[in-house]
Design a protein around this motif. Structure first.
Motif: not given
Ligand code: RUQ
Ligand code: CUA
Ligand code: CA
Length: 662
Positions: A574-576, A599, A601, A607-608, A643, A647
């Motif tokens: 995941t990305s946050q 993502n 978020d 955006t990442h 990244c 962001c």
């Protein structure tokens, strides 16, 4: 004066000499030019190929002397009126092709601001197009997983219709280079499907139908028609490579929803651009090579070429009745649309309407009544009545040429025509470097013999050599007569010099009054062709994705993990902002990795990016999106993953490690 220019003047100018032409064309009264613009004879035409370029230089010089933006004292500019101040939004979108850059672009109109570049047939490392598994699946891959074609050539972009106007669902564009049709879903402004067309080369013109020809309740786009410009051996498997008499072109119909090729029509000559009627019953293509020539001189040998009309209902009935064949390995049914097999209008699938020499462009008026095709080697536009084409198919009009209701002389090198919805047409004049405004009814009256009728209403200089021209909402029944965009093929001295590759100029013209007024120049990276201008309120996009639309989404933080099966390693992440879900990925050299990144978020615009140092991996995930990449860990070492898309205040710290053990 170069010889080619002298030759060119001999073609175009009946009285006077070239300097006469230079001085007078710009300021001459609009209607006064007409007598000088005569049909060109066959003998003179061979010089034309060189003349176009030379005329370009002539135009440039002409403008140096005037130095004003419009180059014409009778036309003011209206730049200030159309300024889009900071914080204000444009009132139109322009969806534009990008030529051999292979993408589709979105501009704001009237500002000319670039809003987005949508990768389609090209690779794009900003979004990861051609890099992520999802985009590769759309682009098509070879057995080793590499992208099959990495380049393309987009010329034409058209939107899907409901009831004669845009419904904001899809855009389609062509790839002239590798003969593919692509679809863009307009809610996300991303390409979602690409289909290869079988047995064609030079796939150029493209146009969606505007309703179903058979079922009156279907008032939206269900088919997209594709014209192929270059005749080729059929099938193209090594046979007949040196025998052009055996080559032919096919006109193709693709299903708008499934994107499967529905059928093809074998024709004489070639296709170029495509237009469709508002009743859904006709598709048209202009032909410049009825001669089936393989070299330039042959392609220009006939005095007339054609605009070809396809009777969609009859073609589909013939296919249902099994009156079709296939070509090579393709399973697509092909019907015979050649002249010899379509002599009886009452059963003909195709109608070949003769139009002057080497036409380019075919466009339909917003009231649906007229198709206009211009002869680039004739100073005329040919107006063909939709109703008379229907009557020809009913056996009620004797000759194909009897469907022509006007052929006004409008200027040199006419190409594309746009309409204002008030009965006027606007045609780009490549050789004259002008846009000409002409009235369709006046042209029809003149054709009928009314000597007082004056079709040409106005001319404006553009800089330089316009190819495409299109009006706001002009390809719909809601044409509103506000703007005309001139897509110029040469910018020469219009911008700061940036080296031998020049930017292209797009010039926006206010067409709301009697006189056309130049609003501004904006630049375009080479080299856009056609576009459409769509009212902003028509377009509906979603600004944040839905995680459920991505079947491979990593839905919770608990799902962050690494799995191994033999030497295949699956990473779920995941990305946050400002974190990736894992601190590191550790593998052995030779492993094949698939990294899936979701993502989490939810904030609009957050955006990442995901880039791995020295591994050539680079893609983005917009809010709530998932993308994946597969690659081989072929270098040992520690490589930072970072990244790439700004962001967060701690964007630079948004990093993790990729460790490959030897
Ligand atoms: S065609 S001028 Cu595709 Cu006109 Cu470009
Ligand atoms: Cu996430 Cu920058
Ligand atoms: Ca020709």
């Amino acid at each position: 004066m170069p010889q080619a220019l002298l030759d060119a003047s001999a073609i175009y100018i009946e009285e006077g000499n070239m300097s006469d032409y230079d001085n007078e064309t710009n300021n001459k009264e609009v209607l006064g030019n007409e007598s000088r613009r005569k049909f060109m004879g066959t003998t003179a035409v061979a010089t034309l190929a060189g003349a176009g370029m030379v005329m370009g230089l002539a135009s440039c010089k002409k403008d140096d002397q005037t130095t004003t933006a419009s180059g014409d004292s009778s036309h003011g500019t209206s730049a200030g009126e159309h300024e889009v101040p900071p914080g204000k939004l444009d009132s139109y979108y322009s969806f534009s092709s990008a030529g051999h850059n292979g993408e589709v672009r979105i501009y704001g109109i009237p500002s000319g601001r670039v809003l987005k570049r949508i990768p389609v047939f090209n690779m794009d490392c900003m979004v990861g197009w051609g890099i992520t598994n999802e985009s590769k699946a759309i682009l098509g891959t070879n057995a080793d997983g590499s992208v099959k074609y990495t380049t393309g050539d987009t010329h034409h972009v058209h939107g899907s219709y409901t009831d004669g106007t845009y419904n904001s669902k899809y855009l389609w564009t062509n790839d002239k280079l590798n003969n593919r049709i692509a679809r863009i879903r307009m809610d996300r402004m991303e390409c979602d499907a690409i289909t290869e067309l079988p047995n064609v080369q030079g796939f150029h013109g493209i146009f969606p139908d505007k309703r179903d020809p058979v079922d009156a309740s279907i008032n939206y786009t269900t088919r997209v028609f594709c014209g192929s410009e270059f005749a080729s051996p059929q099938p193209n498997d090594g046979r007949d490579t040196s025998d052009p008499t055996k080559w032919y072109s096919l006109f193709t119909c693709v299903d708008a929803e499934s994107m499967q090729v529905r059928w093809q029509v074998r024709i004489n000559g070639n296709c170029d651009l495509v237009a469709t009627s508002y009743d859904g019953k006709l598709a048209a293509t202009n032909q410049y090579n009825t001669e089936n020539g393989a070299v330039l001189a042959d392609m220009m040998s006939a005095e007339r070429d054609a605009c070809v009309f396809f009777n969609i209902e009859r073609i589909e009935a013939a296919i249902t009745a099994g009156k079709s064949f296939t070509v090579g390995d393709s399973k697509v049914p092909v019907v015979d649309g050649t002249i010899d097999s379509n002599k009886d209008p009452k059963t003909a699938l195709v109608c070949y309407v003769p139009v002057p020499k080497n036409p380019h462009g075919v466009n339909i008026s917003p009231d649906g009544k007229y198709f206009v095709s211009s002869g680039k080697l004739s100073p005329t536009a040919t107006v063909i009545a939709t109703e008379l084409v229907h009557k020809w198919f009913a056996g009620e009009v004797k000759a194909e040429r009897d469907t022509v209701v006007a052929e006004p002389e409008i200027g040199l090198g006419p190409l594309h025509t746009g309409f204002d919805g008030k009965g006027n047409a606007f045609t780009t004049l490549f050789l004259d470097s002008q846009i000409v405004k002409w009235n369709v009814d006046a042209a029809i009256a003149q054709f009928k013999g009314d000597k007082t009728a004056k079709p040409v209403l106005d001319r404006i200089d553009v800089h330089y050599q316009p190819g495409h021209g299109y009006t706001s909402m002009g390809e719909t029944k809601e044409a509103d007569g506000k703007f005309f965009n001139s897509g110029n093929k040469f910018s020469k001295d219009r911008f700061l010099p940036v080296g031998p590759l020049h930017v292209e100029t797009e010039q926006l013209i206010d067409i709301s009054g009697d006189k056309m007024r130049l609003i501004h120049d904006h630049t375009a990276y080479p080299e856009p062709h056609d576009a459409i201008i769509v009212r902003a309120d028509v377009v509906k996009t979603r600004q944040v994705s839905d995680m459920n639309d991505f079947p491979n989404a990593v839905k919770t933080f608990e799902e962050n993990r690494i799995e191994r099966k033999g030497n295949k390693v699956m990473v779920y992440m995941t990305s946050q902002a400002p974190n990736f879900g894992l601190p590191e990925i550790k593998v052995r050299r030779g492993d094949e990795l698939t990294i899936t990144l979701t993502n989490h978020d939810k904030v609009e615009d957050l955006t990442h990016g995901f880039g791995i140092e020295n591994y050539d991996v680079n893609f983005i995930v917009n809010p709530q999106e998932t993308h994946s990449v597969t690659f081989k860990a072929d270098k040992a070492g520690m490589f930072w993953i970072y990244c790439t898309h700004f962001c967060h205040a701690l964007h630079l710290e948004m990093r993790m490690r990729f460790i490959v053990e030897a």
